[in-house]
Design an enzyme around this catalytic site. Structure first.
Site, PDB file in Angstrom:
ATOM      1  N   SER A 189       0.618  -1.680  -0.063  1.00 48.75           N
ATOM      2  CA  SER A 189       0.103  -0.599   0.052  1.00 48.75           C
ATOM      3  C   SER A 189       1.207   0.451   0.754  1.00 48.75           C
ATOM      4  O   SER A 189       1.443   1.705  -1.412  1.00 48.75           O
ATOM      5  CB  SER A 189      -1.009  -0.120   1.255  1.00 48.75           C
ATOM      6  OG  SER A 189      -1.695   0.683   1.282  1.00 48.75           O
ATOM      7  N   ASP A 343      -9.941  -3.374  -5.254  1.00 47.44           N
ATOM      8  CA  ASP A 343      -9.209  -2.781  -4.639  1.00 47.44           C
ATOM      9  C   ASP A 343      -8.997  -1.510  -5.268  1.00 47.44           C
ATOM     10  O   ASP A 343      -9.106  -1.752  -6.461  1.00 47.44           O
ATOM     11  CB  ASP A 343      -7.424  -3.094  -4.277  1.00 47.44           C
ATOM     12  CG  ASP A 343      -6.565  -2.633  -3.771  1.00 47.44           C
ATOM     13  OD1 ASP A 343      -7.081  -1.116  -2.962  1.00 47.44           O
ATOM     14  OD2 ASP A 343      -5.539  -2.507  -3.751  1.00 47.44           O
ATOM     15  N   HIS A 373      -7.976  -5.337  -0.911  1.00 49.92           N
ATOM     16  CA  HIS A 373      -7.082  -4.217  -0.265  1.00 49.92           C
ATOM     17  C   HIS A 373      -6.742  -5.116   1.318  1.00 49.92           C
ATOM     18  O   HIS A 373      -7.871  -4.944   2.193  1.00 49.92           O
ATOM     19  CB  HIS A 373      -7.221  -2.772  -0.084  1.00 49.92           C
ATOM     20  CG  HIS A 373      -6.383  -1.862  -0.412  1.00 49.92           C
ATOM     21  ND1 HIS A 373      -5.101  -1.632  -0.772  1.00 49.92           N
ATOM     22  CD2 HIS A 373      -5.881  -1.241   1.398  1.00 49.92           C
ATOM     23  CE1 HIS A 373      -3.915  -1.005  -0.052  1.00 49.92           C
ATOM     24  NE2 HIS A 373      -4.474  -0.492   1.124  1.00 49.92           N
TER      25      HIS A 373
END
Length: 399
Positions: A189, A343, A373
């Site tokens: 991320s 995501d 995610h």
């Protein structure tokens, strides 16, 4: 029906409504995912309420709650864990206990959390580093960095870059028994964003003689210019990371002035004089056809120059690695990218894969059709173990 039974029924319906979220049929362990999401949603709602009262910044409330999940640097039967500083940046170092006649691989890991929350000390990141060090027989350095809202870009980037440069010194590598020809970088991320950014930066650093062999990017956030990509449209309210939260993370990375967040949500934060940058994030030409589906590319809206002059970071390649030109990309190492179907950041990763391959970089792309995610780092979920196994197997073969 008695009054108590009615009250219990109403409470049960409200709880079910709060927890239940319709999910795609191919997602594994949906109720466990919903339960985790309800926990995160509760924290987010409380943080919003506390911020509205003027008691605490939204992200600081998240950090307070997250600190309860931090664990000390405790060694176990397989791995020695120490906490130290690399160039004044706090890191954790994980070294396998079993003897090795050869120098070991080295992996530099950067945690996620939207540049605002998270820590190498969080239990899931600590466990991930232990598993990686043990199964890969590698020295893993899991780095911290200063966080927003107290610190803004480029502080996070500089902290990670300075810690990485320290690790890549011959004296430090020798101390930990790391082979200078077998060093990789990884992150998830926001950590994937920082991994991609510092890997690009290393290419132009004449003082760093030791180069990275691989980079591994796990659903990385790679650009804030277009937050209306197909993946943003399709997953704007999906579990764990909504569009509103992601835009808040991006804007907090640069400033606590929420006018940037507002402009980003209305797609009016990029000034016309920076219009040339959109060619690097034009999803109509960079996404595989199956991800475009019925989406139609709309030309960008342009805003005033005021925000870009105040907060130029959102147009800086060190914050948005997708803005690097092809000449920079050509020098990048062997790359592994994980993207997840459900995501917001899916299309950032997909576009980077396309651009890297077009530049001649060898890329292994693992697209997870039932992924979302956080799938890599929520270790209580089965999908996380599957992705980590694939990740470690790739590292074994290529690092």
């Amino acid at each position: 029906m008695g009054r108590k039974s009615l009250y219990l029924l109403i409470v049960g319906i409200l709880i079910a409504y709060y927890i239940y979220t319709p999910l795609p049929d191919n997602v594994e362990e949906p109720w466990r995912m919903m339960w985790i999401n309800a926990h995160l949603k509760t924290i987010q709602n409380l943080a919003t309420f506390v911020e509205l009262l003027g008691l605490h910044h939204f992200m600081d409330s998240f950090k307070v709650v997250g600190s309860f999940d931090e664990v000390p640097p405790t060694s176990d039967e397989n791995v020695t864990v120490t906490e130290t500083k690399f160039n004044n940046i706090l890191v954790r170092v994980y070294v396998p206990k079993r003897k090795s006649e050869a120098l070991r691989r080295g992996l530099f890991y950067i945690h996620g959390g939207g540049w605002c929350v998270g820590s190498a000390a969080l239990s899931d990141y600590d466990l991930l580093s232990r598993w990686t060090a043990d199964r890969l027989d590698a020295v893993v350095v899991s780095t911290n960095y200063r966080l927003a809202p107290k610190y803004h870009f480029p502080i996070q980037f500089e902290d990670v870059y300075n810690a990485l440069r320290w690790f890549l010194r011959k004296k430090v590598l020798a101390k930990y028994g790391v082979n200078p020809e077998r060093i990789g970088i990884s992150g998830d991320s926001a950590g994937g964003n920082l991994a991609a950014a510092v890997t690009q930066q290393l290419l132009d650093d004449p003082d760093v003689k030791i180069k990275l062999k691989i980079q591994s990017l796990i659903y990385p956030a790679l650009q804030p210019l277009d937050v209306d990509l197909p993946s943003y449209q399709e997953n704007s309210n999906f579990l764990f990371l909504s569009k509103s939260l992601m835009v808040r993370f991006w804007s907090e990375y640069f400033t606590t002035d929420r006018s940037l967040e507002k402009a980003m949500l209305s797609r009016q934060h990029v000034p016309v004089e920076s219009s040339h940058l959109f060619k690097f994030v034009n999803w109509s030409s960079l996404l595989p056809e199956r991800f475009i589906k019925g989406h139609v590319y709309n030309n960008p809206n342009y805003g005033s120059s005021e925000l870009a002059k105040k907060y130029p970071g959102f147009l800086d390649v060190r914050a948005a690695p997708l803005l690097a030109d092809d000449n920079k990309l050509r020098g990048l190492p062997l790359t592994y990218v994980i993207t997840c179907q459900y995501d917001l950041l899916r299309d950032d990763g997909l576009m980077y894969v396309t651009r890297l391959r077009n530049a001649g970089v060898q890329v292994t792309h693992n697209h997870v059709e039932d992924g979302f995610h956080g799938a890599f780092s929520f270790l209580g979920l089965k999908i996380s173990h599957r992705l980590i196994n694939q990740y470690i197997e790739w590292l074994k073969e290529n690092l």
